[in-house]
Design a protein around this motif. Structure first.
Motif, PDB file in Angstrom:
ATOM      1  N   THR A 173       0.832  -1.202   0.000  1.00 46.61           N
ATOM      2  CA  THR A 173       0.000   0.000   0.000  1.00 46.61           C
ATOM      3  C   THR A 173       0.867   1.253   0.000  1.00 46.61           C
ATOM      4  O   THR A 173       0.572   2.232  -0.711  1.00 46.61           O
ATOM      5  N   THR A 174       1.941   1.237   0.796  1.00 50.26           N
ATOM      6  CA  THR A 174       2.862   2.383   0.822  1.00 50.26           C
ATOM      7  C   THR A 174       3.489   2.618  -0.547  1.00 50.26           C
ATOM      8  O   THR A 174       3.580   3.758  -1.019  1.00 50.26           O
ATOM      9  N   VAL A 177       0.912   4.238  -2.782  1.00 56.47           N
ATOM     10  CA  VAL A 177       0.730   5.669  -2.510  1.00 56.47           C
ATOM     11  C   VAL A 177       1.878   6.477  -3.116  1.00 56.47           C
ATOM     12  O   VAL A 177       1.666   7.538  -3.732  1.00 56.47           O
ATOM     13  N   ILE A 178       3.108   5.987  -2.937  1.00 55.56           N
ATOM     14  CA  ILE A 178       4.277   6.675  -3.507  1.00 55.56           C
ATOM     15  C   ILE A 178       4.152   6.763  -5.025  1.00 55.56           C
ATOM     16  O   ILE A 178       4.320   7.841  -5.627  1.00 55.56           O
ATOM     17  N   CYS A 303       6.537   2.643   7.336  1.00 57.76           N
ATOM     18  CA  CYS A 303       5.846   3.162   6.149  1.00 57.76           C
ATOM     19  C   CYS A 303       5.638   4.668   6.248  1.00 57.76           C
ATOM     20  O   CYS A 303       5.801   5.400   5.261  1.00 57.76           O
ATOM     21  N   ILE A 304       5.294   5.140   7.448  1.00 57.23           N
ATOM     22  CA  ILE A 304       5.130   6.585   7.652  1.00 57.23           C
ATOM     23  C   ILE A 304       6.465   7.297   7.463  1.00 57.23           C
ATOM     24  O   ILE A 304       6.541   8.373   6.850  1.00 57.23           O
ATOM     25  N   VAL A 306       8.963   6.377   5.576  1.00 61.26           N
ATOM     26  CA  VAL A 306       9.246   6.415   4.135  1.00 61.26           C
ATOM     27  C   VAL A 306       8.429   7.505   3.463  1.00 61.26           C
ATOM     28  O   VAL A 306       8.934   8.250   2.609  1.00 61.26           O
ATOM     29  N   GLY A 307       7.154   7.617   3.854  1.00 56.99           N
ATOM     30  CA  GLY A 307       6.309   8.658   3.279  1.00 56.99           C
ATOM     31  C   GLY A 307       6.842  10.056   3.569  1.00 56.99           C
ATOM     32  O   GLY A 307       6.860  10.924   2.685  1.00 56.99           O
ATOM     33  N   LEU A 308       7.292  10.276   4.801  1.00 54.45           N
ATOM     34  CA  LEU A 308       7.860  11.579   5.164  1.00 54.45           C
ATOM     35  C   LEU A 308       9.151  11.847   4.391  1.00 54.45           C
ATOM     36  O   LEU A 308       9.405  12.976   3.951  1.00 54.45           O
ATOM     37  N   MET A 310       9.908  10.965   1.467  1.00 55.45           N
ATOM     38  CA  MET A 310       9.615  11.330   0.088  1.00 55.45           C
ATOM     39  C   MET A 310       9.319  12.812  -0.065  1.00 55.45           C
ATOM     40  O   MET A 310       9.471  13.374  -1.157  1.00 55.45           O
ATOM     41  N   TYR A 311       8.894  13.469   1.007  1.00 56.29           N
ATOM     42  CA  TYR A 311       8.557  14.892   0.943  1.00 56.29           C
ATOM     43  C   TYR A 311       9.725  15.786   1.360  1.00 56.29           C
ATOM     44  O   TYR A 311       9.633  16.997   1.275  1.00 56.29           O
TER      45      TYR A 311
END
Length: 359
Positions: A173-174, A177-178, A303-304, A306-308, A310-311
Motif C-alpha cells: 500500500t505504501t 501511494v508513492i 511506512c510513515i 518512508v512517506g515523510l 519522500m517529501y
C-alpha cells in the motif's frame, strides 16, 4: 480523462477485495475436502488443521482486477507488466507445488533464480544508489540477489496469524501511494494487490481460518521486490534502494539473522529452526496476537517514515531513512538479547528444579 482513470482504478480495487474475500470460504472448503492443511510440527506455532492455499485466492483476485482495469483503460504498457506476470506466475506455481508435494530446497532456489533473471533482464533493476549510477555488472547481480532474498524473507516471516499478510499489505500500500503521487502506473498494480491481501486477512486474522501457504508468501515477496525495480522518477530513484531496505527491514533482518545462526551452527542455510523474530517474542512472553500487532505497528511506523522521507530533500530524506533503519536494527538487538536472557533464566530454573528433585 483523469477522473475516469481514477474511478476505474477504485472499481478495480473494490473488485479485487470482493473476489478475494469471496474466494476464501470456497478455498477453505476445498482444502478441508482434500485435506490440504498446513503441517503441524515442533517448529510451527499453530495447532489443528488449517487450510494453506489462501495465496490462490489472492492471486486470482489480483489478476482478475488487473485484467478488468487493463480492458477499461490501457494505461500500463504490456511490455512493462508482462515480465512481472510471467515470472510471478512461475514463483507462484512452484510455490503451490511446494505446498502440495514439498519441493527440494535447491529446486526452489533454481525457480526463484529463473524468475528473478526474467524480471531483471527485462529492465527491472537498481540503476543508481544515492545518485551513483550502477554499471550493469553491479546492478544486475545486486537486483537478482535482492529479489531472491526478499522472496525468501517473506516466506520465512510467515509464522504468525496475520503477520506476513499484514506486513505485505502495509508495504505494498505504501508503494502504491508513492507511485500514485509520482504518477507511476505501477500504483494501480500495488492497490489491486493490497485489496486482494486485505480480503485474505479477513480470514487470516487471529485466530486464522486459512494460511496463504508458500505460494502466497513467495508471490507477495516477489511483488514487493520486483515492482519498485522499474525505473521511476529521478527523486524516487535517488533514495529507492534505502527506501526499500527500510520497507522490508523486518523480514530482511529476520532472514539475515537466520542465515547467520545456521552458518554459525554449521547447519544448511535452508534448514528450519525455532529462533525467528516471532518465536523470540513468544518466548519472551508476548501472546501471538500481541507479537503480531507489535510488528505491524513497527511496520506502520516504517511506512510513515518512508512517506515523510519522500517529501523531504534527497539528503534529509536519506538521513531520516537511515535513522528509521537504525531503529529497527536496535529493536532486533534488544529482542535478541532479551530472549537470550530469558533462555538463561529458564535453564537456571530447570537446573535448580532438577537439583531439588535429586536431593
Amino acid at each position: 480523462m483523469k477522473e475516469k482513470i481514477v474511478s476505474t482504478m477504485w472499481v478495480s480495487i473494490a473488485l479485487s477485495f470482493i473476489i478475494s474475500v469471496s474466494l476464501m470460504p470456497v478455498i477453505i472448503k476445498i482444502c478441508k475436502r482434500y485435506k490440504l492443511f498446513d503441517p503441524v510440527n515442533a517448529r510451527k506455532i499453530h495447532s489443528g488443521n488449517i487450510p494453506r492455499l489462501g495465496g490462490v485466492g489472492v492471486l486470482i483476485a489480483f489478476f482478475a482486477s488487473a485484467a478488468f482495469y487493463s480492458l477499461v483503460w490501457k494505461g500500463i504498457p504490456i511490455g512493462r507488466i508482462l515480465p512481472l506476470y510471467v515470472a510471478g506466475l512461475l514463483v507462484f506455481g512452484f510455490g503451490l507445488i511446494d505446498d502440495l508435494f514439498d519441493m527440494p530446497a535447491r529446486l526452489k532456489f533454481l525457480v526463484q533464480l529463473t524468475a528473478s533473471c526474467i524480471v531483471v533482464f527485462s529492465g527491472f533493476r537498481f540503476q543508481q544508489i544515492f545518485g551513483f549510477v550502477l554499471p550493469l555488472w553491479v546492478g544486475i547481480p545486486l537486483s537478482v540477489c535482492w529479489m531472491i532474498g526478499i522472496i525468501n524473507a517473506y516466506n520465512l516471516i510467515d509464522g504468525l496469524d496475520g503477520l506476513c499478510g499484514g506486513l505485505s499489505f502495509l508495504t505494498i500500500t505504501t508503494l502504491g501511494v508513492i507511485f500514485y503521487f509520482i504518477a507511476d502506473p505501477s500504483a494501480s498494480l500495488c492497490f489491486f494487490m493490497s485489496a486482494a491481501i486485505l480480503g485474505f486477512l479477513v480470514y487470516n486474522w487471529p485466530p486464522a481460518k486459512i494460511f496463504m501457504g508458500d505460494n502466497g508468501s513467495q508471490y507477495m515477496g516477489f511483488m514487493i521486490a520486483a515492482v519498485p525495480l522499474y525505473y521511476s522518477t529521478e527523486n524516487f530513484e535517488y533514495n529507492k534502494f534505502l527506501i526499500m531496505l527500510v520497507l522490508v527491514s523486518i523480514p530482511m533482518m529476520d532472514t539475515i539473522a537466520a542465515i547467520w545462526r545456521r552458518v554459525r551452527d554449521h547447519r544448511p542455510i535452508m534448514s528450519p529452526d525455532c529462533a525467528h523474530l516471532h518465536h523470540k517474542l513468544l518466548n519472551i512472553g508476548y501472546t501471538r496476537k500481541q507479537a503480531m500487532i507489535m510488528l505491524l505497528l513497527i511496520q506502520l511506523m516504517l511506512c510513515i517514515g518512508v512517506g515523510l522521507a519522500m517529501y523531504l530533500s534527497r539528503s534529509r530524506g536519506a538521513i531520516l531513512l537511515l535513522v528509521v533503519y537504525a531503529f529497527v536494527a536496535a529493536f532486533f538487538s534488544i529482542i535478541h538479547f532479551t530472549n537470550r536472557a530469558v533462555i538463561r533464566q529458564k535453564k537456571m530454573r530447570k537446573n535448580s528444579a532438577e537439583e531439588l528433585n535429586d536431593n
